[in-house]
Design a protein around this motif. Structure first.
Motif, PDB file in Angstrom:
ATOM      1  N   LEU A   1      36.158 -83.047  45.921  1.00  0.00           N
ATOM      2  CA  LEU A   1      37.516 -82.898  45.519  1.00  0.00           C
ATOM      3  C   LEU A   1      38.387 -81.753  46.417  1.00  0.00           C
ATOM      4  N   SER A   2      39.550 -82.032  46.788  1.00  0.00           N
ATOM      5  CA  SER A   2      40.094 -81.228  47.757  1.00  0.00           C
ATOM      6  C   SER A   2      40.398 -79.637  46.836  1.00  0.00           C
ATOM      7  N   TYR A   3      40.998 -78.884  47.784  1.00  0.00           N
ATOM      8  CA  TYR A   3      41.267 -77.575  47.001  1.00  0.00           C
ATOM      9  C   TYR A   3      42.451 -77.636  46.206  1.00  0.00           C
TER      10      TYR A   3
ATOM     11  N   THR B   1      41.320 -76.270  37.114  1.00  0.00           N
ATOM     12  CA  THR B   1      41.383 -74.780  37.135  1.00  0.00           C
ATOM     13  C   THR B   1      42.086 -74.209  36.129  1.00  0.00           C
ATOM     14  N   ASN B   2      41.683 -73.083  35.366  1.00  0.00           N
ATOM     15  CA  ASN B   2      42.253 -72.396  34.316  1.00  0.00           C
ATOM     16  C   ASN B   2      42.480 -73.311  33.043  1.00  0.00           C
TER      17      ASN B   2
ATOM     18  N   ILE C   1      46.248 -78.222  29.067  1.00  0.00           N
ATOM     19  CA  ILE C   1      45.491 -79.239  28.369  1.00  0.00           C
ATOM     20  C   ILE C   1      45.103 -80.280  29.362  1.00  0.00           C
ATOM     21  N   LEU C   2      43.951 -80.698  29.281  1.00  0.00           N
ATOM     22  CA  LEU C   2      43.307 -81.832  29.963  1.00  0.00           C
ATOM     23  C   LEU C   2      42.650 -82.791  28.898  1.00  0.00           C
ATOM     24  N   ILE C   3      42.674 -83.993  29.445  1.00  0.00           N
ATOM     25  CA  ILE C   3      42.185 -85.180  28.536  1.00  0.00           C
ATOM     26  C   ILE C   3      41.197 -85.917  29.695  1.00  0.00           C
TER      27      ILE C   3
ATOM     28  N   PHE D   1      33.357 -78.830  35.878  1.00  0.00           N
ATOM     29  CA  PHE D   1      34.257 -78.015  35.707  1.00  0.00           C
ATOM     30  C   PHE D   1      34.054 -77.001  34.475  1.00  0.00           C
ATOM     31  N   LYS D   2      35.283 -75.922  34.502  1.00  0.00           N
ATOM     32  CA  LYS D   2      35.006 -74.957  33.314  1.00  0.00           C
ATOM     33  C   LYS D   2      36.445 -75.104  32.258  1.00  0.00           C
TER      34      LYS D   2
END
Length: 369
Positions: free
Chosen positions: A3-5, A13-14, A42-44, A216-217
């Motif tokens: 993954l890129s920055y 992130t967050n 929110i991420l799915i 990821f977190k």
């Protein structure tokens, strides 16, 4: 996956809420969370290119159970439990229709029918218990739900009496899911496809998530994978594959509505002048307890035979497509919507009623927070 920055910063992130599964439950959960927490990230994450379980693979029945299914449920559930199961399905369908609109999902209330084989006494049992079931469900509909009608569709190898339920409808599953997905994306919610969550663990107020592509977190993890729930440690849910086929268009198709036979283990409907027909899991219950999206010759042959001998006995047809979906079932039909641990939640075990209860389960899952 390297993954890129920018990718890490923008997508991973967050994250406040991560939902596993972009089916009916996951998408509705995301919409409800966004409404309650407008500023939340929110991420799915979804294992498939399209929703992998049953949300884009079901038959599009807007139903709450045939007469024989409800009678069967009463053998393992109390009357109060069955009443509330049916109520949840009705409320879920009402919520789905309210969110998307009947025109959008092509909702048609053409009624639901049940065929009865001459080789069983199921018709006698249903006729004898119809009054009691209607009395049980009358507070939900303010009318008698079930009655019997002559076999005017000219089905073969079954009794002349068909069970009928005027309140049952059908939808276009593809239109439903495309519209839900658009609403989610328009709300600023990210969906990442072809990502399989393999494991997770909690550490203080953070959930560490490991996928087959990256880690990821997230602050909260919500599991909405239904048929795949056991892969994430929810042992109360077993996968149940449902095999389906659809014919090529049939000239002057006279069959309109949704249809069940053999206590709902077989089901068919009209769509675009075709017959969509699925089921047969009861022919190999253990073998169909799988997450493998394939078909078996035994069950596909049984579906074709029933098409030829019972459903379309005097009509020539060709099979156009075959597919399968993965449902989530268990010893109880009540869905599992609960907090699993400090920061992990789940909404699973829809029992083959995803269209009916998926929207409501998604909303209930979001409202656990």
């Amino acid at each position: 996956m390297n993954l890129s920055y920018w990718e890490t910063k923008s997508w991973l992130t967050n994250i406040d809420y991560t939902i596993v599964g972009s089916g009916i439950v996951g998408l509705n959960c995301a919409l409800e969370l966004k409404q309650r927490f407008p500023k939340a990230k929110i991420l799915i994450v979804e294992r498939g290119t399209l929703p992998q379980g049953a949300s884009t693979k079901n038959a599009g029945f807007a139903c709450f159970g045939s007469l024989s299914e409800i009678i069967s449920d009463l053998k393992t559930h109390t009357e109060d439990e069955v009443f509330h199961l049916v109520k949840k399905r009705i409320d879920g369908l009402s919520l789905l229709r309210r969110i998307l609109g009947d025109e959008t999902i092509n909702y048609q209330e053409l009624g639901g029918y049940e065929l009865f084989s001459k080789e069983s006494n199921l018709l006698d049992e249903c006729q004898s218990k119809k009054g009691a079931i209607n009395t049980l469900l009358k507070p939900l509909f303010n009318a008698n739900v079930f009655r019997f009608e002559p076999n005017h569709f000219k089905f073969n190898n079954c009794h002349n009496s068909l069970g009928f339920n005027q309140f049952e409808g059908q939808i276009d599953t593809g239109k439903m899911m495309m519209c839900l997905t658009r609403l989610v994306l328009k709300s600023g919610i990210n969906i990442l496809n072809n990502i399989t969550v393999e494991d997770f663990y909690e550490e203080s107020s953070i959930v560490h998530v490991k996928t087959d592509r990256f880690a990821f977190k997230t602050s909260k993890l919500l599991i909405a994978t239904n048929g795949f729930a056991s892969k994430l440690g929810i042992s109360e849910v077993k996968p149940a594959r449902a095999q389906v086929l659809i014919t090529k268009p049939i000239s002057k198709l006279h069959i309109k509505g949704t249809f069940h036979l053999d206590q709902g283990y077989y089901y068919f409907r009209n769509i675009d002048n075709r017959i969509l027909f699925g089921g047969g899991r009861n022919l190999d219950m253990k073998g169909e307890e799988t997450t493998n999206l394939g078909q078996t010759q035994h069950i596909q042959d049984a579906l074709e035979t029933l098409l030829k001998t019972t459903i379309l006995p005097n009509t020539s047809f060709e099979i156009d497509q075959r597919w399968s979906g993965i449902m989530g079932v268990g010893h109880q039909k009540k869905p599992i919507v609960q907090q699993q641990s400090n920061n992990v939640y789940c909404g699973v075990r829809l029992g083959g009623m995803g269209v009916a209860i998926g929207s409501l389960v998604g909303k209930e899952l979001a409202n656990l927070l």
